[in-house]
Design a protein around this motif. Sequence first.
Motif, PDB file in Angstrom:
ATOM      1  N   GLU A 181      -5.653  -4.873  17.568  1.00  0.00           N
ATOM      2  CA  GLU A 181      -6.262  -5.834  16.630  1.00  0.00           C
ATOM      3  C   GLU A 181      -7.624  -5.358  16.122  1.00  0.00           C
ATOM      4  N   GLU A 182      -8.347  -4.581  16.953  1.00  0.00           N
ATOM      5  CA  GLU A 182      -9.705  -4.177  16.593  1.00  0.00           C
ATOM      6  C   GLU A 182      -9.742  -2.957  15.678  1.00  0.00           C
ATOM      7  N   HIS A 214       0.807  -1.225   0.000  1.00  0.00           N
ATOM      8  CA  HIS A 214       0.000   0.000   0.000  1.00  0.00           C
ATOM      9  C   HIS A 214       0.838   1.272   0.000  1.00  0.00           C
ATOM     10  N   LYS A 246      -9.545  -0.879  12.402  1.00  0.00           N
ATOM     11  CA  LYS A 246      -9.682  -1.113  10.966  1.00  0.00           C
ATOM     12  C   LYS A 246      -9.047   0.059  10.233  1.00  0.00           C
ATOM     13  N   HIS A 247      -7.846  -0.148   9.708  1.00  0.00           N
ATOM     14  CA  HIS A 247      -7.127   0.912   9.021  1.00  0.00           C
ATOM     15  C   HIS A 247      -7.622   1.030   7.574  1.00  0.00           C
ATOM     16  N   PRO A 248      -7.789   2.238   7.062  1.00  0.00           N
ATOM     17  CA  PRO A 248      -8.191   2.428   5.666  1.00  0.00           C
ATOM     18  C   PRO A 248      -7.222   1.729   4.721  1.00  0.00           C
ATOM     19  N   LYS A 249      -7.799   0.988   3.739  1.00  0.00           N
ATOM     20  CA  LYS A 249      -7.046   0.261   2.698  1.00  0.00           C
ATOM     21  C   LYS A 249      -6.330  -0.980   3.239  1.00  0.00           C
ATOM     22  N   VAL A 250      -6.044  -1.002   4.532  1.00  0.00           N
ATOM     23  CA  VAL A 250      -5.243  -2.096   5.096  1.00  0.00           C
ATOM     24  C   VAL A 250      -6.092  -3.080   5.894  1.00  0.00           C
ATOM     25  N   GLY A 251      -7.026  -2.536   6.647  1.00  0.00           N
ATOM     26  CA  GLY A 251      -7.826  -3.375   7.525  1.00  0.00           C
ATOM     27  C   GLY A 251      -7.137  -3.566   8.863  1.00  0.00           C
ATOM     28  N   ALA A 252      -7.299  -4.723   9.453  1.00  0.00           N
ATOM     29  CA  ALA A 252      -6.742  -4.985  10.783  1.00  0.00           C
ATOM     30  C   ALA A 252      -5.240  -5.272  10.685  1.00  0.00           C
TER      31      ALA A 252
END
Length: 778
Positions: free
Chosen positions: A728-729, A670, A731-737
């Motif tokens: 872990e919880e 990314h 949720k990063h944009p484009k990346v997720g967890a």
Amino acid sequence: MKNGRLVRIYLLLIVVVCTFGGVLFWGIYQQTQNNVVNELKLESNNLINQLTKQLSLAFIEVHSDLLYIIEQKELRELAIANTKQSAVRNIQESWKSLALQRKRYDQIRFLDINGQEQVRINYHKGNPVVVNKKDLQSKKYRYYFTESINKLPGTIYSSPLDLNVEKQQIELPLKPTIRFASPVTDRNGNTIGAVILNYLAENILNKFRRISAGYSGDAILLNWQGYTLLSPESAQDWGFMFPDSPQTGINVEHTDVWKSIQKLHRGQKINTHGLYTFDSIHPSGELIDNFCASCLRVLLHVPKELIDARIWRQLANTVKFLGATLTVMLIVLAIAIWNREKQKVNEQQIQRLNKKISNEHELFLSGPSIIAKLRNELGWPVEFISTNVYELLGYETDNFTSGKLSFSNIIDPEYLQHFSQENVQADQDRVTEFKRSPYKIIDHSRQHKWVQDTTHIIRDELGRLTHFFVHISDITHLKQIEEQLTESHNYIQRVVDAIADPTLVIDINNHQLQLVNKSALNLYTNDKQLKKSMTCYRLSHKRNTPCSGKHDPCPIAEIQKTKKAVSVVHKHYDNEGRVMHVDVRATPIFDESGEHLVQIIESHRDITDTINMEKQLLHIAETDRLTQIYNRTKFDEELKNQIAWAGLTNNYFGLIMLDLDHFKKVNDNHGHDVGDRVLKTTVELLHKRIRKSDILARWGGEEFMIITPQIQQDDLLSMVESLRTAIEEIKHPKVGAVTASFGASMLTPNDNIKSLLKRVDMALYRSKNSGRNRCTIL
């Protein structure tokens, strides 16, 4: 001027300057040596006080346990014939619990009046056990029993600190031990036996090592004979316990110091081998005497080589500066001598001029005076006036005595009213004489002259004022000088006002300002003129007392000590109350003799921007540019401080190391911009979840460190698990967890930076090898 004479003068000058430089260097060396020795003495005194205090506290805890045991009801009734076995078991369980809780007693024993062990608890490596009755031994002839059984009830006996011996063999691994004992009495006060505590002295030895770890010299623990129990040369420790080994100790290698220790018990001594600081402590708490076999001696030794090395480190820059200063001095003096020879002719002219000025000064002091007798009537008619009035004013005496002129006719009209008021006031005050204020009179050529008179009051039989007898002196020349001085003062004021920096002239006796320039007035006040009796500290600091202390030193006090110019940094307040940092440069002003300090002149330079820039640079140097948290350099400093603080206070902390799992894939898939946002988001989360007292730092790449002061291991585990779940919880944009692996550990008493980091890194390594997204605590 002949060249040969100039060469001889220059050679003599070189010899004088070199001699002066040598004497000055010797003085600086002696002062530096005194400073270094005093610093080491202070450091040694502080350390030895801390060491003896910690040893005393440890022994007091043992005393408390021992006195608690001998007061147990079951123990005091143990000698009764029909004592139940349950009472013995209660004692055994109670002592097992105490041994487990304290973790400092290798054995707890009760010996009866005949020296036979009745109860014995062995620590057994942290698992206390009761020794079977068949294995109990007689200690009737052991020194600690014979010494303690004869002591008064409630008193404590302590044995020398030595290595534990089992079956006539030194126990391995080595087990340093002190035996504390006290007699036990029954309800009637009869001695029935003694309680013996075998204290594991490794606890105080470890504390001794930890506290003295950063000491400049050597910290040594000695027994009463002068043999080493703990020293940097560990191979020599406990040598007295092994008869076949070489017997070395302070009593052998430093006999003069050992004699002082035996005689004084506490003190300091310096000789050709270095600085020695020593103190003594009695484990039983009793007074120390020359025959105290169980006393411990604490000795701190700073070798002479270390003292010399520190002195020369401090002198390095001084030598360079002194050489440069002497060179400049030599050049300046050479130029001064050259100019002096050239100006000899001018000096002769100046001497003639000074002689002329001196003659004029003496003429002024012996100038003419007029004596007159005035009637206290309108116009003050003159009954008598001295003949020298003609020389001073150009009037004939007949002009006054005939009544053609009265005294009011020659007084400048501007001063007539004040002259009359002074006469009235003198009459009301019933004085016999007074000195009148200066006033002007008009001579025969209509020129104005300044005079001052001393007036004597003449009264009649009824006390009425009838005449004035005046002695008039010409002070025209003095007034001209006063005007010149005023003009000079105004000129000096204009010169000072031309200086851009705020400048003050201060009286050293009362700190009052004698002169300030406009720059200082505009900066510190809203007034156009300096208020009377204004002090320097009131003007710039807005306070009512002089400056003092380490962070706000008074320049006057410093100059009074050194008689030299000084430079200090102060915190001042401007006319609007804003704080500003100022470089204060103060120079002494001496009287005509050049010996007595009378004033100082200060110049103030605003360095607020420089101070703020230094703070910004410090912030940049210790902050990670991307995440705006501490970088690795600052983290290393904080970790070092935390370990040192823990060693002093026994408040341990936890260390957490976390690594974002597979973060390289985030950057590869990314881009680094997205990876940077993940790091920032993770840091924001960590900041919200950790405590205010915790310290967060970026260790490198996607690795972070967290120092958690004053935390228990269970709380540390809960905190790490909470952080792992929270990361872990997200949720990063484009990346997720994105998950993270954690490693953590608590600081132990024997830890240093390297060992603690290695253990935390090993814990993180285990988390990664176990599948990542988990935490491990070692």
